[in-house]
Design a protein around this motif. Structure first.
Motif, PDB file in Angstrom:
ATOM      1  N   GLY A 239       0.787  -1.226   0.000  1.00  8.09           N
ATOM      2  CA  GLY A 239       0.000   0.000   0.000  1.00  8.09           C
ATOM      3  C   GLY A 239       0.816   1.271   0.000  1.00  8.09           C
ATOM      4  O   GLY A 239       0.264   2.368   0.086  1.00  8.09           O
ATOM      5  N   VAL A 240       2.171   1.159  -0.096  1.00  4.90           N
ATOM      6  CA  VAL A 240       3.021   2.348  -0.052  1.00  4.90           C
ATOM      7  C   VAL A 240       3.708   2.532  -1.393  1.00  4.90           C
ATOM      8  O   VAL A 240       4.059   1.557  -2.070  1.00  4.90           O
ATOM      9  N   GLY A 241       3.897   3.796  -1.788  1.00  3.19           N
ATOM     10  CA  GLY A 241       4.587   4.099  -3.031  1.00  3.19           C
ATOM     11  C   GLY A 241       6.089   4.156  -2.810  1.00  3.19           C
ATOM     12  O   GLY A 241       6.798   3.163  -2.901  1.00  3.19           O
TER      13      GLY A 241
ATOM     14  N   GLY B  81       7.470  -0.896  -0.797  1.00  3.70           N
ATOM     15  CA  GLY B  81       6.443  -1.645  -1.496  1.00  3.70           C
ATOM     16  C   GLY B  81       6.498  -1.551  -2.999  1.00  3.70           C
ATOM     17  O   GLY B  81       7.080  -2.398  -3.666  1.00  3.70           O
ATOM     18  N   TYR B  82       5.906  -0.500  -3.545  1.00  7.39           N
ATOM     19  CA  TYR B  82       5.613  -0.442  -4.976  1.00  7.39           C
ATOM     20  C   TYR B  82       6.812  -0.728  -5.863  1.00  7.39           C
ATOM     21  O   TYR B  82       6.689  -1.472  -6.852  1.00  7.39           O
TER      22      TYR B  82
ATOM     23  N   VAL C   8      -3.762  -1.595 -11.158  1.00  4.33           N
ATOM     24  CA  VAL C   8      -2.654  -0.881 -10.539  1.00  4.33           C
ATOM     25  C   VAL C   8      -2.764   0.584 -10.929  1.00  4.33           C
ATOM     26  O   VAL C   8      -2.560   0.954 -12.082  1.00  4.33           O
ATOM     27  N   ILE C   9      -3.120   1.407  -9.952  1.00  3.11           N
ATOM     28  CA  ILE C   9      -3.396   2.825 -10.187  1.00  3.11           C
ATOM     29  C   ILE C   9      -2.598   3.645  -9.189  1.00  3.11           C
ATOM     30  O   ILE C   9      -2.685   3.427  -7.978  1.00  3.11           O
ATOM     31  N   ARG C  10      -1.805   4.579  -9.688  1.00  6.11           N
ATOM     32  CA  ARG C  10      -1.011   5.467  -8.827  1.00  6.11           C
ATOM     33  C   ARG C  10      -0.214   4.685  -7.789  1.00  6.11           C
ATOM     34  O   ARG C  10      -0.262   4.964  -6.592  1.00  6.11           O
TER      35      ARG C  10
ATOM     36  N   LEU D 294      -8.351  -1.916  -1.798  1.00  5.76           N
ATOM     37  CA  LEU D 294      -6.903  -1.748  -1.883  1.00  5.76           C
ATOM     38  C   LEU D 294      -6.233  -2.984  -1.314  1.00  5.76           C
ATOM     39  O   LEU D 294      -6.573  -3.443  -0.230  1.00  5.76           O
ATOM     40  N   LEU D 295      -5.275  -3.528  -2.046  1.00  5.27           N
ATOM     41  CA  LEU D 295      -4.514  -4.686  -1.578  1.00  5.27           C
ATOM     42  C   LEU D 295      -3.366  -4.158  -0.731  1.00  5.27           C
ATOM     43  O   LEU D 295      -2.426  -3.547  -1.245  1.00  5.27           O
TER      44      LEU D 295
END
Length: 445
Positions: free
Chosen positions: A63-65, A142-143, A183-185, A207-208
């Motif tokens: 859940g983190v960018g 994460g991302y 997968v968005i933003r 949200l996963l």
């Protein structure tokens, strides 16, 4: 006691710039995947990651960018490159927080490397998830990892394989289900169904979020209504402060053809999300207490999630029936006899803590974590029995708690309904014993 000081070495952006290098993680040439062991703490995956030569512990958080660092007080020094000041938003009841943005960092996870990773650094000492997890945790990531690899997570073996997306091949199995992701933003969403009050299934977009230890969060609207049986509870801690909401359970949660009955759910107070201007049709989030019931493969590139039930699937959802929240709060010495009644030394006696002092060959002093009540739910069995925030836990049902991990102690306090719990605490240098019975939170539980 020696006091540690953190020293952040800021390399000035001068002779050499990483700005032209893409932020990607790479495997060595010809290697198909890299396998990593993780520690599962309160449904969260904690992995070791090296940042500019310093080994740190991160929660793998889908859940983190951009990766975020915090709780650096236990580090003598850490190098951060190309630093500027920024403000970031996070979940919680507080204001946006000041942070540092650092670019061009060398980050390594075993054979997986990124020579130009952006990192946010939160310097507020109050933002620290380590006490509630019981182990040092320095950040969340994460991302960037999910973007660059096919991420295969086995919750039973507690392993993660980071696969080269170009070399990964899907394995067909009657036990697997392939679920579409959006997968968005920098965040992944999946479609599911919830049945709230045994009436009708409601489609939801979730949200996963592997960085949430909870089961499922739902946002109340005209379709998704809070069940009558619920209670106010502390749901967790975000970067911007504490998160509160209503705790309940729903008739079932359905993902593909997997159905989880009597699923634990929470309806967070929407004040938590004031910094989010657009939910993009999202109706909530799916956290670790659900995700760990599957072995999962994240494929962000093809927007797919592969799910297979594992041994956790049918386990009951865990509730904080006692109403006690615990955390580490420094260290304390405990004394233990290491001789029997005849004065014979027991060489097999198990030791605890990192520091032991033997006194005249008969008593051992061990330096162990101090466990305190960090919060207590109003009206809960523990609250009604008289326990208070700040009480130091010494023993649960006669078992001295310094022998156990934090999550094991929480399990002792919430083992099953109708169980009588006895808790020995220290309060203002006095030892006090409290007793209470665990009552079911919902009639059907």
């Amino acid at each position: 006691m020696l006091r540690k000081y953190i020293v952040i070495l800021i390399l000035l952006f001068c002779c050499f710039s990483f700005s032209g290098i893409a932020q990607t993680y790479q495997l060595p040439a010809g290697k198909k995947y890299h396998k990593v062991k993780f520690e599962l703490i309160n449904n969260l995956m904690v992995i070791p990651i090296d940042v500019n030569g310093t080994e740190l512990s991160f929660v793998l958080d889908s859940g983190v960018g951009t990766p975020i660092l915090f709780n650096l007080a236990d580090q003598d020094s850490i190098q951060l490159n190309n630093v500027t000041e920024i403000t970031i938003n996070g979940l919680g009841d507080g204001d946006p927080i000041n942070a540092l943005k650092s670019t061009g960092n060398f980050v390594q996870l075993g054979n997986v490397k990124n020579i130009s990773q952006n990192i946010y650094v939160v310097m507020d000492a109050g933002i620290n998830f380590s006490p509630s997890l019981g182990i040092p945790v320095h950040g969340i990531i994460g991302y960037d990892l999910f973007r660059d690899f096919v991420v295969d997570i086995n919750y039973i073996k507690q392993t993660i394989k980071f696969h080269d997306p170009e070399l990964y091949k899907y394995k067909k199995s009657k036990n697997n289900r392939v679920v579409d992701l959006s997968v968005i933003r920098k965040k992944a969403y999946l479609d599911a169904f919830v049945m709230i009050n045994k009436t009708e299934e409601v489609p939801v977009k979730l949200l996963l979020d592997t960085g949430s230890s909870d089961a499922v969060w739902l946002f109340e609207d005209e379709r998704i209504q809070l069940p009558e049986k619920h209670y106010q509870d502390f749901l967790g801690k975000g970067l911007a402060g504490d998160i509160f909401g209503k705790r309940t359970k729903i008739s079932h949660l359905k993902i593909s053809d997997f159905v989880l009955s009597d699923a634990k759910a929470a309806f967070p107070d929407m004040e938590t999300f004031t910094t989010i201007s657009d939910f993009g049709g999202r109706n909530g989030s799916l956290g670790g207490e659900v995700i760990r019931r599957f072995n999962v493969v994240f494929d962000y590139k093809n927007e797919k999630l592969i799910m297979a039930k594992n041994a956790n699937f049918s386990k009951m959802f865990q509730y904080n029936i006692s109403g006690i929240d615990l955390q580490h709060a420094g260290m304390r010495y405990v004394s233990e006899r290491i001789t029997d009644s005849n004065g014979v030394v027991n060489n097999d006696a198990k030791t605890y803590g990192d520091v032991q002092i033997i006194l005249q060959g008969a008593t051992r002093l061990s330096l162990v974590p101090e466990i305190v009540v960090s919060g207590i739910r109003q009206g809960s069995p523990a609250h009604s029995a008289g326990l208070r925030e700040g009480d130091v836990i010494l023993a649960v049902n006669g078992k001295r708690i310094h022998r156990y991990k934090l999550q094991e102690i929480m399990h002792m306090l919430n083992v099953k309904k109708d169980k009588r719990i006895k808790v020995l605490v220290e309060r203002y240098d006095n030892d006090l014993l409290f007793s209470f019975e665990l009552k079911p939170l919902f009639d059907e539980q």
